[in-house]
Design a protein around this motif. Structure first.
Motif, PDB file in Angstrom:
ATOM      1  N   LYS A 319      32.934  39.327  46.657  1.00 23.00           N
ATOM      2  CA  LYS A 319      32.014  40.431  46.385  1.00 23.00           C
ATOM      3  C   LYS A 319      32.253  41.529  47.417  1.00 23.00           C
ATOM      4  O   LYS A 319      32.358  41.254  48.608  1.00 23.00           O
ATOM      5  CB  LYS A 319      30.559  39.963  46.432  1.00 23.00           C
ATOM      6  CG  LYS A 319      30.151  39.113  45.244  1.00 23.00           C
ATOM      7  CD  LYS A 319      28.678  38.704  45.323  1.00 23.00           C
ATOM      8  CE  LYS A 319      28.285  37.886  44.090  1.00 23.00           C
ATOM      9  NZ  LYS A 319      26.858  37.450  44.148  1.00 23.00           N
ATOM     10  N   MET A 320      32.364  42.742  46.933  1.00 24.86           N
ATOM     11  CA  MET A 320      32.616  43.887  47.806  1.00 24.86           C
ATOM     12  C   MET A 320      31.657  45.014  47.454  1.00 24.86           C
ATOM     13  O   MET A 320      31.136  45.087  46.342  1.00 24.86           O
ATOM     14  CB  MET A 320      34.051  44.399  47.642  1.00 24.86           C
ATOM     15  CG  MET A 320      35.141  43.504  48.128  1.00 24.86           C
ATOM     16  SD  MET A 320      36.746  44.335  48.008  1.00 24.86           S
ATOM     17  CE  MET A 320      37.835  43.003  48.507  1.00 24.86           C
ATOM     18  N   GLU A 321      31.503  45.900  48.418  1.00 25.50           N
ATOM     19  CA  GLU A 321      30.716  47.114  48.190  1.00 25.50           C
ATOM     20  C   GLU A 321      31.669  48.262  47.890  1.00 25.50           C
ATOM     21  O   GLU A 321      32.617  48.519  48.630  1.00 25.50           O
ATOM     22  CB  GLU A 321      29.856  47.442  49.409  1.00 25.50           C
ATOM     23  CG  GLU A 321      28.883  48.587  49.169  1.00 25.50           C
ATOM     24  CD  GLU A 321      27.949  48.804  50.330  1.00 25.50           C
ATOM     25  OE1 GLU A 321      27.920  49.940  50.859  1.00 25.50           O
ATOM     26  OE2 GLU A 321      27.268  47.832  50.728  1.00 25.50           O
ATOM     27  N   THR A 322      31.429  48.957  46.786  1.00 25.27           N
ATOM     28  CA  THR A 322      32.274  50.075  46.395  1.00 25.27           C
ATOM     29  C   THR A 322      31.949  51.294  47.265  1.00 25.27           C
ATOM     30  O   THR A 322      30.902  51.343  47.933  1.00 25.27           O
ATOM     31  CB  THR A 322      32.048  50.437  44.921  1.00 25.27           C
ATOM     32  OG1 THR A 322      30.743  51.022  44.784  1.00 25.27           O
ATOM     33  CG2 THR A 322      32.156  49.212  44.031  1.00 25.27           C
ATOM     34  N   GLU A 326      27.746  50.291  45.511  1.00 26.24           N
ATOM     35  CA  GLU A 326      27.375  49.236  44.564  1.00 26.24           C
ATOM     36  C   GLU A 326      28.154  47.960  44.888  1.00 26.24           C
ATOM     37  O   GLU A 326      29.350  48.011  45.178  1.00 26.24           O
ATOM     38  CB  GLU A 326      27.696  49.678  43.131  1.00 26.24           C
ATOM     39  CG  GLU A 326      27.369  48.635  42.076  1.00 26.24           C
ATOM     40  CD  GLU A 326      27.820  49.058  40.680  1.00 26.24           C
ATOM     41  OE1 GLU A 326      27.618  48.265  39.749  1.00 26.24           O
ATOM     42  OE2 GLU A 326      28.385  50.156  40.553  1.00 26.24           O
ATOM     43  N   GLU A 327      27.460  46.803  44.857  1.00 28.76           N
ATOM     44  CA  GLU A 327      28.143  45.542  45.079  1.00 28.76           C
ATOM     45  C   GLU A 327      28.737  45.049  43.765  1.00 28.76           C
ATOM     46  O   GLU A 327      28.038  44.951  42.752  1.00 28.76           O
ATOM     47  CB  GLU A 327      27.182  44.483  45.636  1.00 28.76           C
ATOM     48  CG  GLU A 327      27.894  43.175  46.010  1.00 28.76           C
ATOM     49  CD  GLU A 327      26.974  42.137  46.597  1.00 28.76           C
ATOM     50  OE1 GLU A 327      27.146  41.774  47.777  1.00 28.76           O
ATOM     51  OE2 GLU A 327      26.069  41.681  45.864  1.00 28.76           O
ATOM     52  N   SER A 395      33.240  45.566  38.281  1.00 28.94           N
ATOM     53  CA  SER A 395      33.554  44.133  38.350  1.00 28.94           C
ATOM     54  C   SER A 395      34.654  43.711  37.384  1.00 28.94           C
ATOM     55  O   SER A 395      35.177  42.606  37.496  1.00 28.94           O
ATOM     56  CB  SER A 395      32.297  43.296  38.081  1.00 28.94           C
ATOM     57  OG  SER A 395      31.352  43.452  39.120  1.00 28.94           O
TER      58      SER A 395
END
Length: 942
Positions: A319-322, A326-327, A395
């Motif tokens: 999981k990353m933050e853009t 936004e995750e 995603s």
């Protein structure tokens, strides 16, 4: 059909007529009849077919007493005397009876032959085909067993395109398999983890080959060495208790199977959809000799070689933050694997037996199996999380700048070896008591003589877009259009790594059993007492070397090390394949230049010793149509283990020491097993049992090991406080056997699990011994509660009741439903209840067969539903699951009637893939395809 009976020392033949087995009388009259005869009187001997081959599972009854022949067709019955009417019943052959005189106070030797030479036509014999012969042998053993068992005969195994024992067992009700490169390796019985099943060869417990589990790699054992495979789903006190799911006993052939000079073999070759070749062959020779044919010898050899080139892509998710805040779910890396694998499998079995009479037999048996996997793997690795995510990513589709691009060649050789030796004997005394014992030795070894890796990294840092919005199995990657990875001039040497390891397990065992007929009040009771000692030693040694010095790299450039062949994975062009010969030459010259990695080369090592001392007692008695076995088994386990460790002291220095663990546990295993004949065809079973699964050796020793996969680093740490898993089991079922050849059955089971052992994976940053590691961390722990329950439905039948050509068809069908969960002592990610790892909710098998004269054919389908492989402690979205898989196979053969048979096999006609995913199927972790395989060959028998 006639029954030939040979009685006494002179072995006088008597021709018997047909008779119908009478309905069971009331229990009181049968008990009274049996009680009037002293327990030391009776009959013993064997039952064969018309050709002299032993018939297993024949039910022999007389004067309210009942006996069942073993796999060698042998039986003994006490408590009968005088003029005895023996009745022999075998599904697929007419029932027969005959009177025989049993002398007072003596055991009388008999030999019964079902299907005498006087039978004048094929119509006299119900069982008249290879498939139906195998089915008959299996069904008779299952029907007359005290507990719930399934049996696969060699004839049945030969009718499927299954190269190893794991693949053969997937056809049994309630059994699913776990695969490696499309080939079965481990089995799951009734939804339980593979380690919950103990495996033995000729009664000798087989240690695991893989050090990471107690489950036995059944792909090491070829199916063509097997006489039959017996799967006990409920245990008796006389059996080892370490089989929560079931116990598998693989029995090899005996020279007394035919009691003459016998030669058989086969050979053939195949076409693989994904390239390469497959050749297999085997030969078995046996004979009996001596003045009275009391000696027997057998030797069997099997060989196969397969080239496999599966396509494989792995995707690591996180999981990353853009940049938009936004995750999302995003890829850490993509790994494209282009395999070239040569897999060989060899097996040698042998046996010497001495049978001076039907009351005594001595034996020495041995088996050796070797599995070798020589694999070259061309890899393209894209690492995204070292770059920068571009705004607008989501995603399903994302773009990264500055992606790391690497090419790698891995050469890995894996060798598995399994060796078993056993010597023992059995004697039936004049009073009907039976004494048997054996000494056994088993050894397994898994070695990786080389696990060599050569890595190059591109200077280019391209922007790469991946898109899973379409086909999530084969998504699109922009780099295969822009082709930055194809520029060979941009690659520079990065790293060379060497790794070798060997794990050896050796077990010696000794056991003795005494079966004693007696009278308890007015009831005939057969007592069985015994003891067993098992001692297993495990040693694991690993060495790791690595160099990143530019001067230690190859003298050739990256481009010069490439060959002319393209490296492809699905429709992805990875570049050109490495020249394996050139790279191997470099590996040979560079190994001495690499630095030994410390402490990794030490902390992976460990030693363990496990001693198990067991004793049991059981009583078996018949009350009319009901057979009851009740008993208790006690097992004491002593465990000692040690592993090197490095810890950081107060000064920040690494300190070397040896960590040790000592355990001493005693467990009790009560048992109640009931079999009831409602009629000749309807059998009911009930069992209350207890069983155990001890921790894996590498999990209980106190060690910490680093594992790398691409750019991912993870740590595994042992848990010396790990407890064994115990299970209280309830089983009951009904089986209806058709008068022709078939069965319809339903078996329900419930297993109450305590201290179920599972592995949790923790997140990115972990502190161990005062050191902070930026990596995943996995450790085994116990769940205090859990259960596994379900139902098996099974239908086998030959459609002999249909008219004309339709009577040559038959069906095998089974379905298993399981429900399971474990409850942990604390919550992980808001959860304390999990699916049982390795458990598929649904498992199906369906096969349609046709058999007429010399032609046999079978179309078979198998499927299992998704199952959990690994629990993520931090986030359920990253639980690792295996997608359910289906497969369609076909096999056909024609027997010319002169001992020659041609056959053909087609495997994986559905071109089914192997898939793993995180959380949901759209987040595919691994997608691997193997293609189909067509094999043609010839069998002969003399």
């Amino acid at each position: 059909m006639k029954l030939q009976l040979l009685v006494g020392v002179a072995v006088t033949p008597l021709v018997l007529g047909l008779a119908v087995l009478p309905q069971v009388a009331n229990a009181d009259s049968l008990v009274a009849a049996a009680a009037s005869v002293p327990a030391g009187e009776g009959v013993y001997g064997r039952v064969t077919d018309a050709n002299g081959a032993p018939l297993p599972g024949v039910e022999v009854t007389a004067q309210g007493r009942r006996a069942v022949t073993n796999t060698q067709g042998e039986f003994h019955m006490t408590g009968v005397s005088g003029e005895v009417v023996l009745q022999a019943r075998y599904i697929g052959l007419p029932t027969a009876t005959q009177s025989v005189r049993v002398q007072s106070g003596q055991m009388t030797s008999v030999v019964l032959a079902l299907g005498a030479a006087e039978a004048t036509s094929v119509a006299d014999v119900v069982v008249n085909g290879v498939i139906t012969e195998g089915v008959a042998r299996s069904l008779n053993q299952q029907r007359n067993a005290d507990g719930t068992i399934n049996v696969l005969s060699a004839d049945s195994i030969g009718r499927y395109p299954d190269p190893n024992v794991a693949e053969s067992l997937q056809r049994v009700a309630g059994i699913a398999i776990q695969r490696d490169q499309g080939e079965g390796r481990y089995i799951n019985i009734r939804g339980a983890p593979s380690a919950f099943t103990a495996v033995s060869v000729d009664g000798v417990a087989v240690p695991s080959v893989d050090p990471g589990t107690r489950a036995v790699d059944l792909d090491t054992l070829p199916s063509d060495i097997v006489s039959n495979v017996e799967v006990s789903k409920t245990l008796l006190p006389s059996q080892d208790a370490d089989s929560i799911a079931g116990a598998v006993n693989i029995k090899t052939r005996s020279p007394f199977d035919s009691r003459r000079l016998s030669l058989s073999g086969y050979g053939g070759a195949s076409y693989n959809d994904y390239g390469g070749e497959d050749i297999r062959g085997g030969l078995t020779a046996s004979n009996v000799f001596g003045a009275n044919e009391q000696f027997g010898g057998l030797l069997s050899y099997s060989y196969s070689r397969t080239n496999r080139r599966p396509d494989n892509v792995e995707s690591g998710w996180t999981k990353m933050e853009t940049p938009d805040g936004e995750e999302i779910f995003a890829l850490e890396e993509s790994l494209f694997k282009d395999y070239e694998t040569e897999r060989t499998r060899q097996a040698l079995t042998g046996g010497l037996e001495f049978r001076p009479n039907d009351a005594t037999r001595l034996w020495a048996r041995g088996s050796f199996a070797k599995f070798e996997d020589d694999e070259y793997r061309n890899q393209l690795l894209l690492t995204y999380d070292e770059g920068d995510m571009v705004a607008g990513s989501n995603s399903r589709k994302a773009t990264f700048d500055n992606v790391t691009v690497e090419r790698q060649l891995r050469h890995r050789t894996q060798v598995n070896e399994i060796t078993t030796l056993t010597a023992g004997g059995e004697h039936i005394f004049g009073n009907g008591a039976v004494l048997d014992g054996s000494l056994s030795w088993a050894s397994t070894e898994q070695s990786y003589p080389n696990r060599n890796e050569l890595l190059f990294r591109s200077k280019l840092k391209p922007s790469v877009t991946y898109d899973f919005t379409g086909d999530h199995y084969e998504p699109t990657y922009s780099i295969f259009s822009t082709q930055e990875h194809m520029d060979a001039s941009q690659y520079g040497y990065r790293e060379t790594a060497f790794r070798s390891n060997t794990t050896e397990q050796e077990e010696v065992s000794a056991q003795m059993n005494l079966e004693l007929p007696s009278r308890f009040g007015d009831q005939e009771v057969t007592w069985k007492l015994g003891g067993k000692f098992r001692s297993r030693d495990v040693t694991a040694d690993e060495e790791r070397f690595r160099t990143r010095r530019a001067g230690d790299g190859p003298s050739q450039s990256y481009a010069d090390l490439l060959g002319d062949s393209e490296s492809r994975n699905y429709d992805y062009l990875l570049g050109h394949k490495f020249n394996n010969g050139l790279v191997d030459e470099y590996f040979a010259s560079a190994r001495d230049l690499a630095d030994r990695r410390m402490p990794d080369s030490v902390v992976s090592d460990y030693e363990a010793q496990e001693d198990i001392l067991a004793a049991y007692g059981q009583a078996r008695f018949d009350r009319g149509a009901t057979s009851v076995t009740v008993g208790l088994r006690v097992e004491n386990t002593k465990f000692e283990g040690s592993a090197p460790s490095f810890v950081v002291d107060a000064n920040g220095d690494e300190v070397y020491s040896i960590s040790r663990v000592d355990r001493d546990d005693t467990e009790f295993f009560p048992n109640l097993t009931v079999r009831h004949s409602f009629s000749e065809n309807l059998i009911g079973r009930f069992a209350l049992t207890r069983s155990i699964n001890r921790p894996e050796f590498n999990q209980i020793v106190p060690r910490r090991v680093e594992e790398t996969d691409g750019s991912d680093i993870s740590y595994e740490i042992g848990n010396p406080d790990l407890k064994p898993t115990l299970s209280n089991n309830l089983d009951f079922g009904l089986e209806y056997y058709f008068d022709g050849l078939g069965v319809l059955s339903a078996n329900a089971f419930y297993k109450d699990l305590s201290d179920y052992r599972y592995t949790l994976v923790y997140g990115e940053e972990v502190t161990i011994d005062g050191v902070v590691y930026d990596a995943e961390f996995a450790t085994p722990i116990n769940a205090p509660e859990g259960h596994l329950m379900g139902i098996e439905l099974n239908w086998q039948q030959k459609f002999s009741f249909l008219p004309g050509w339709a009577s040559n068809f038959g069906v095998f069908a089974n379905y298993t439903y399981t429900d399971a969960e474990i409850k942990t002592a604390e919550a992980y990610g808001g959860r304390d209840t999990f699916q049982l790892p390795g458990q598929s909710e649904n498992n199906y098998n369906l096969a349609l067969f046709y058999e007429n004269a010399g032609l046999s054919a079978r179309l078979s389908y198998t499927k299992r539903s998704d199952y959990l492989e690994e629990i993520n402690a931090d986030d359920a979205d990253f639980d690792l699951l295996v997608e359910g898989r289906e497969q369609l196979d076909f096999t056909a053969s024609y027997d010319f009637g002169n001992g020659i048979e041609v056959f053909g096999e087609a495997k994986n006609l559905t071109d089914s893939a192997g898939v793993k995913y995180y959380g949901t199927r759209e987040r595919t972790y691994e997608y691997e395809k193997f293609g189909f395989n067509v094999f043609m060959g010839v069998r002969f028998k003399y």
